[in-house]
Design a protein around this motif. Structure first.
Motif, PDB file in Angstrom:
ATOM      1  N   ALA A   1      66.037 -32.660  31.693  1.00 40.23           N
ATOM      2  CA  ALA A   1      65.265 -33.945  30.747  1.00 40.23           C
ATOM      3  C   ALA A   1      64.898 -33.947  28.979  1.00 40.23           C
ATOM      4  CB  ALA A   1      64.693 -34.456  31.059  1.00 40.23           C
ATOM      5  N   ALA A   2      65.106 -32.732  28.700  1.00 39.48           N
ATOM      6  CA  ALA A   2      64.581 -32.553  27.246  1.00 39.48           C
ATOM      7  C   ALA A   2      65.723 -32.614  26.245  1.00 39.48           C
ATOM      8  CB  ALA A   2      63.424 -32.287  26.805  1.00 39.48           C
TER       9      ALA A   2
ATOM     10  N   TYR B   1      64.277 -39.015  27.662  1.00 39.42           N
ATOM     11  CA  TYR B   1      63.146 -37.861  28.119  1.00 39.42           C
ATOM     12  C   TYR B   1      62.214 -39.150  28.838  1.00 39.42           C
ATOM     13  CZ  TYR B   1      59.769 -34.066  28.441  1.00 39.42           C
ATOM     14  OH  TYR B   1      58.841 -33.031  28.745  1.00 39.42           O
TER      15      TYR B   1
END
Length: 312
Positions: free
Chosen positions: A124-125, A132
């Protein structure tokens, strides 16, 4: 056929009784490794709790991973040290064996799920940076950690109920230093083949599904890294993932060899070596990997040490 007994038997753990010349060195090596693991994981828990710079989802998962490792080693190592110090193999009660296995399964499955959550956090990051904060808000993080513990408890309850309701011989002997799932299951004198298939199937699934999700996450991450134009950016992103990848390799590598290898190709000595690796060595190495390869953690540690030294 072994005589069956409906009373609760004691299990005789042979441990390392066949390695008389190595028991002394093994004792001191395990004691040192346990102390390093205990101290290292305690520092990680303290740092990620106390340092504002480490109040992020990644370190929230890392804190719970360290809690798992701390309990994991404490569940196995102190008793093994006592056994090593004894001149003869020592027995463990039926309830003690069941409790040790239950905790062992809870923590093993929880660690699988936590490592998967950490992989998704990195995905996600790196791959979804604009989303995020939505994908990894605190409600999601708490739900992931809660699910990890819940999966461990459900699996441990199911496996333990299946195994410890089977009849055992009067004097069961375990050629190991812990109540390992398959070794205990093989001692049961009825229904063990069906139970072993069920336990092995569930174990393989519970190892392979998280591992597959981690591989998928890092495949996406690798694609994103390779698409970056800047070499510096690629190196920086990869360095943030390398610690987690190394921990995943250590954990899933030993778990796969232990529980997915053909049983005909296994040996008591190899089983004990692998068990030493994932009960002592890996919990000792994980804090070292995350501190030495992570500038944020080392920075928070230096800051805390300076604050402690300067305080009156």
């Amino acid at each position: 056929m072994a005589k069956e007994n409906h009373t609760l038997p004691e299990f005789l753990l042979l441990g390392f009784s066949d390695l008389r010349g190595l028991r002394g060195p093994l004792f001191w090596m395990m004691l040192l490794a346990y102390l390093v693991a205990f101290l290292g994981n305690s520092v990680i828990i303290l740092l990620t709790q106390a340092s504002p710079a480490l109040h992020s989802p990644m370190y929230f998962f890392l804190r719970h991973l360290s809690v798992v490792e701390l309990i994991y080693t404490t569940n196995i190592v102190p008793r093994t040290l006592v056994d090593l110090a004894s001149p003869y193999p020592r027995a463990i009660s039926f309830q003690g064996c069941a409790a040790q296995m239950y905790i062992f399964i809870v923590l093993g499955i929880s660690e699988c799920c936590l490592l998967t959550a950490m992989a998704y956090d990195r995905y996600a990051a790196i791959c979804q940076p604009l989303h995020y904060s939505t994908l990894m808000n605190w409600q999601v993080c708490v739900a992931m950690v809660g699910t990890s513990w819940f999966m461990g408890i459900i699996t441990a309850t199911t496996h333990s109920s299946l195994i410890f309701t089977l009849p055992f011989p009067s004097h069961p002997i375990i050629p190991h230093f812990l109540c390992d799932i398959l070794l205990v299951l093989r001692l049961a004198s009825a229904g063990k083949h069906r139970s072993e298939i069920s336990v092995m199937t569930a174990t393989v699934i519970l190892i392979m599904i998280p591992f597959s999700l981690i591989v998928t996450s890092y495949a996406r991450i690798l694609g994103t890294i390779l698409a970056m134009a800047s070499t510096h950016s690629r190196h920086k992103v990869f360095s943030t993932c390398s610690s987690h990848l190394l921990v995943v390799f250590l954990f899933f590598g030993t778990a796969s060899i232990t529980y997915i290898q053909p049983r005909a190709g296994s040996s008591v000595t190899m089983d004990r070596i692998l068990s030493l690796f994932y009960t002592v060595i890996t919990p000792m190495l994980n804090p070292i990997i995350y501190t030495l390869r992570n500038k944020e953690v080392t920075g928070a540690l230096r800051h805390m040490m300076k604050r402690q030294i300067s305080s009156p």
